[in-house]
Design an enzyme around this catalytic site. Structure first.
Site, PDB file in Angstrom:
ATOM      1  N   HIS A   1      -3.246  -5.070   1.632  1.00  0.00           N
ATOM      2  CA  HIS A   1      -3.016  -5.828   2.633  1.00  0.00           C
ATOM      3  C   HIS A   1      -2.630  -7.013   3.482  1.00  0.00           C
ATOM      4  CE1 HIS A   1      -2.907  -1.168   4.088  1.00  0.00           C
ATOM      5  NE2 HIS A   1      -3.819  -1.062   3.089  1.00  0.00           N
TER       6      HIS A   1
ATOM      7  N   GLU B   1      -1.302  -8.085   5.879  1.00  0.00           N
ATOM      8  CA  GLU B   1      -0.872  -8.478   7.020  1.00  0.00           C
ATOM      9  C   GLU B   1      -2.510  -8.501   7.555  1.00  0.00           C
ATOM     10  OE1 GLU B   1      -0.272  -6.135   5.715  1.00  0.00           O
ATOM     11  OE2 GLU B   1      -1.585  -4.335   6.013  1.00  0.00           O
TER      12      GLU B   1
ATOM     13  N   CYS C   1       0.982  -1.348  -0.257  1.00  0.00           N
ATOM     14  CA  CYS C   1       0.381   0.175   0.457  1.00  0.00           C
ATOM     15  C   CYS C   1       1.223   1.337  -0.139  1.00  0.00           C
ATOM     16  CB  CYS C   1      -0.879  -0.071   1.314  1.00  0.00           C
ATOM     17  SG  CYS C   1      -2.144   1.257   0.577  1.00  0.00           S
TER      18      CYS C   1
HETATM   19  N1  GLN Z   1      -2.982   6.104  -0.304  1.00  0.00           N
HETATM   20  C1  GLN Z   1      -2.594   6.089   0.420  1.00  0.00           C
HETATM   21  C2  GLN Z   1      -1.195   7.085   0.113  1.00  0.00           C
HETATM   22  O1  GLN Z   1      -0.397   7.168  -0.476  1.00  0.00           O
HETATM   23  C3  GLN Z   1      -1.978   4.654   0.904  1.00  0.00           C
HETATM   24  C4  GLN Z   1      -3.083   4.448   1.932  1.00  0.00           C
HETATM   25  C5  GLN Z   1      -2.476   2.677   2.464  1.00  0.00           C
HETATM   26  O2  GLN Z   1      -1.040   2.859   2.770  1.00  0.00           O
HETATM   27  N2  GLN Z   1      -3.675   2.280   3.219  1.00  0.00           N
HETATM   28  O3  GLN Z   1       0.091   7.303   1.101  1.00  0.00           O
END
Ligand code: GLN
Length: 189
Positions: free
Chosen positions: A172, A174, A81
């Site tokens: 995610h 995790e 992410c």
């Molecule tokens: N969109 C977020 C960012 O750019 C990431 C979101 C997340 O890690 N759940 O930091």
């Protein structure tokens, strides 16, 4: 997998979930340590970069002196992410310079407001059954370079890639207790 030492970047984001998932994936055969300084990273075989807020994590990487240490790190990187945004070579907004470790271009918050968060059963290359993926304000890879293997896509674009030892996911892994992607990563170290 035996004896691997996994560092989890512990500056911001869902750090404890990553620590727990790697402890379980290693099954006592290795160690998981929080990484807050270059000294913490020394001796690690891998570094997980968790989800969170990539702008904040980037600033904290600089403040803790970790940028150089991560750039010269020779182990595998497991980026999820916000981590996907941080390791990219290119990102859709220019509020900070990404690390440029994995040859992908990433659109931050690519799914927009309506699909802020969603879940999907995702076929992933190398896994026999689909992975139940949780996306939270997820980024998307819109370009993958030649040395990058695409592991999973959704209609909007690329959500999982591998480049050498590194695995990068826009969702995610995790969360939810399925450790197959952690194990795939550890097996490639
Ligand atoms: N969109 C977020 C960012 O750019 C990431 C979101 C997340 O890690 N759940 O930091």
């Amino acid at each position: 997998m035996a004896g691997k030492k996994v560092g989890v970047l512990a500056l911001q984001g869902d750090v404890s979930e990553h620590i727990r998932a790697f402890e379980e994936a290693l099954g006592g055969a290795g160690a998981v340590v929080p990484v807050r300084s270059p000294a913490d990273l020394a001796g690690c075989d891998a570094l997980a970069i968790p989800g969170g807020e990539s702008t904040t994590i980037s600033r904290l990487i600089d403040e803790s002196g970790l940028r150089e240490a991560i750039l010269s790190f020779e182990g595998g990187i497991f980026a999820t992410c916000a981590g996907m945004v941080l390791v990219a070579t290119g990102i859709s907004d220019t509020r900070f310079a990404p690390l440029g470790l994995v040859d992908i271009a990433v659109d931050r918050n690519a799914f927009g407001r309506q699909r802020d968060s969603f879940e999907a059963d995702l076929p992933v290359k190398g896994l026999e059954a689909p992975f139940h993926a949780v996306f939270i304000r997820a980024p998307l890879a819109v370009r993958a370079g030649q040395g990058v293997e695409v592991l999973a896509t959704v209609p909007q674009g690329i959500v999982a890639v591998r480049q050498g030892k590194h695995i990068v996911l826009s969702f995610h892994p995790e969360l939810g207790g399925d450790l197959r992607l952690h194990r795939m990563f550890l097996a490639g170290l």
